[in-house]
Motif scaffolding. Sequence first.
Motif, PDB file in Angstrom:
ATOM      1  N   UNK A  97      59.377  32.855  43.780  1.00 19.85           N
ATOM      2  CA  UNK A  97      58.135  33.216  43.091  1.00 19.85           C
ATOM      3  C   UNK A  97      57.855  34.706  43.283  1.00 19.85           C
ATOM      4  N   UNK A  98      58.009  35.179  44.500  1.00 22.30           N
ATOM      5  CA  UNK A  98      57.772  36.587  44.809  1.00 22.30           C
ATOM      6  C   UNK A  98      58.719  37.483  44.020  1.00 22.30           C
ATOM      7  N   UNK A  99      59.999  37.161  44.037  1.00 20.85           N
ATOM      8  CA  UNK A  99      60.996  37.969  43.331  1.00 20.85           C
ATOM      9  C   UNK A  99      60.721  37.968  41.828  1.00 20.85           C
ATOM     10  N   UNK A 100      60.400  36.815  41.285  1.00 21.57           N
ATOM     11  CA  UNK A 100      60.115  36.722  39.848  1.00 21.57           C
ATOM     12  C   UNK A 100      58.899  37.578  39.483  1.00 21.57           C
ATOM     13  N   UNK A 101      57.840  37.469  40.261  1.00 21.25           N
ATOM     14  CA  UNK A 101      56.635  38.258  39.977  1.00 21.25           C
ATOM     15  C   UNK A 101      56.942  39.745  40.042  1.00 21.25           C
ATOM     16  N   UNK A 102      57.667  40.173  41.072  1.00 19.86           N
ATOM     17  CA  UNK A 102      57.990  41.589  41.229  1.00 19.86           C
ATOM     18  C   UNK A 102      58.898  42.102  40.123  1.00 19.86           C
ATOM     19  N   UNK A 103      59.848  41.296  39.712  1.00 28.03           N
ATOM     20  CA  UNK A 103      60.843  41.739  38.726  1.00 28.03           C
ATOM     21  C   UNK A 103      60.389  41.583  37.282  1.00 28.03           C
ATOM     22  N   UNK A 104      59.634  40.541  36.995  1.00 29.27           N
ATOM     23  CA  UNK A 104      59.317  40.212  35.606  1.00 29.27           C
ATOM     24  C   UNK A 104      57.858  40.413  35.203  1.00 29.27           C
ATOM     25  N   UNK A 105      56.979  40.640  36.153  1.00 29.88           N
ATOM     26  CA  UNK A 105      55.555  40.702  35.828  1.00 29.88           C
ATOM     27  C   UNK A 105      54.883  41.945  36.409  1.00 29.88           C
ATOM     28  N   UNK A 106      55.608  43.046  36.455  1.00 31.16           N
ATOM     29  CA  UNK A 106      55.078  44.274  37.022  1.00 31.16           C
ATOM     30  C   UNK A 106      53.803  44.734  36.302  1.00 31.16           C
ATOM     31  N   UNK A 107      53.803  44.705  34.989  1.00 29.43           N
ATOM     32  CA  UNK A 107      52.619  45.129  34.231  1.00 29.43           C
ATOM     33  C   UNK A 107      51.427  44.225  34.536  1.00 29.43           C
ATOM     34  N   UNK A 108      51.661  42.926  34.625  1.00 27.49           N
ATOM     35  CA  UNK A 108      50.584  41.989  34.957  1.00 27.49           C
ATOM     36  C   UNK A 108      50.038  42.262  36.354  1.00 27.49           C
ATOM     37  N   UNK A 109      50.933  42.502  37.307  1.00 30.24           N
ATOM     38  CA  UNK A 109      50.503  42.800  38.676  1.00 30.24           C
ATOM     39  C   UNK A 109      49.652  44.063  38.710  1.00 30.24           C
ATOM     40  N   UNK A 110      50.089  45.090  37.994  1.00 33.66           N
ATOM     41  CA  UNK A 110      49.330  46.348  37.942  1.00 33.66           C
ATOM     42  C   UNK A 110      47.953  46.128  37.328  1.00 33.66           C
ATOM     43  N   UNK A 111      47.889  45.386  36.229  1.00 38.16           N
ATOM     44  CA  UNK A 111      46.602  45.122  35.569  1.00 38.16           C
ATOM     45  C   UNK A 111      45.667  44.318  36.473  1.00 38.16           C
ATOM     46  N   UNK A 112      46.200  43.281  37.092  1.00 40.90           N
ATOM     47  CA  UNK A 112      45.371  42.433  37.954  1.00 40.90           C
ATOM     48  C   UNK A 112      44.835  43.203  39.147  1.00 40.90           C
ATOM     49  N   UNK A 113      45.719  43.934  39.810  1.00 46.37           N
ATOM     50  CA  UNK A 113      45.293  44.677  40.994  1.00 46.37           C
ATOM     51  C   UNK A 113      44.335  45.806  40.608  1.00 46.37           C
ATOM     52  N   UNK A 114      44.576  46.448  39.498  1.00 49.17           N
ATOM     53  CA  UNK A 114      43.674  47.530  39.075  1.00 49.17           C
ATOM     54  C   UNK A 114      42.275  46.974  38.803  1.00 49.17           C
ATOM     55  N   UNK A 115      42.194  45.757  38.241  1.00 46.40           N
ATOM     56  CA  UNK A 115      40.892  45.134  38.009  1.00 46.40           C
ATOM     57  C   UNK A 115      40.175  44.894  39.338  1.00 46.40           C
ATOM     58  N   UNK A 116      40.903  44.439  40.330  1.00 46.28           N
ATOM     59  CA  UNK A 116      40.303  44.178  41.638  1.00 46.28           C
ATOM     60  C   UNK A 116      39.846  45.471  42.293  1.00 46.28           C
ATOM     61  N   UNK A 117      40.642  46.518  42.165  1.00 50.91           N
ATOM     62  CA  UNK A 117      40.351  47.779  42.836  1.00 50.91           C
ATOM     63  C   UNK A 117      39.419  48.692  42.039  1.00 50.91           C
ATOM     64  N   UNK A 118      39.160  48.336  40.784  1.00 44.47           N
ATOM     65  CA  UNK A 118      38.316  49.167  39.949  1.00 44.47           C
ATOM     66  C   UNK A 118      39.013  50.440  39.488  1.00 44.47           C
TER      67      UNK A 118
END
Length: 90
Positions: free
Chosen positions: A10-31
């Motif tokens: 799950x970790x590898x898949x998220x890091x490799x295939x969902x980088x844009x999603x991770x950036x968007x989600x974390x940016x929302x949390x961090x403002x």
Amino acid sequence: MIADDLLVRITAHANDEHQADLCRSLSARLGLRPRHIVGVRLSHLTPESVDVSWITLDGGHHVTFRFPETAATADEVLEQLGRVLTGSRC
């Protein structure tokens, strides 16, 4: 109980295939604007928490997010992961 190899996949898949999603989600949390986050990496995913590292123009950052509830299935891990990355309480 969730197998460790599944959590690693799950970790590898998220890091490799969902980088844009991770950036968007974390940016929302961090403002932050998504473009201010250069990259995000998940590590040490467990049913209870996830380590998140990210890079901005200010440098590298790291935090361990504890899940509101311990996950019992892979679907629950994904749900909890989404919650902590966005800061959602629902």
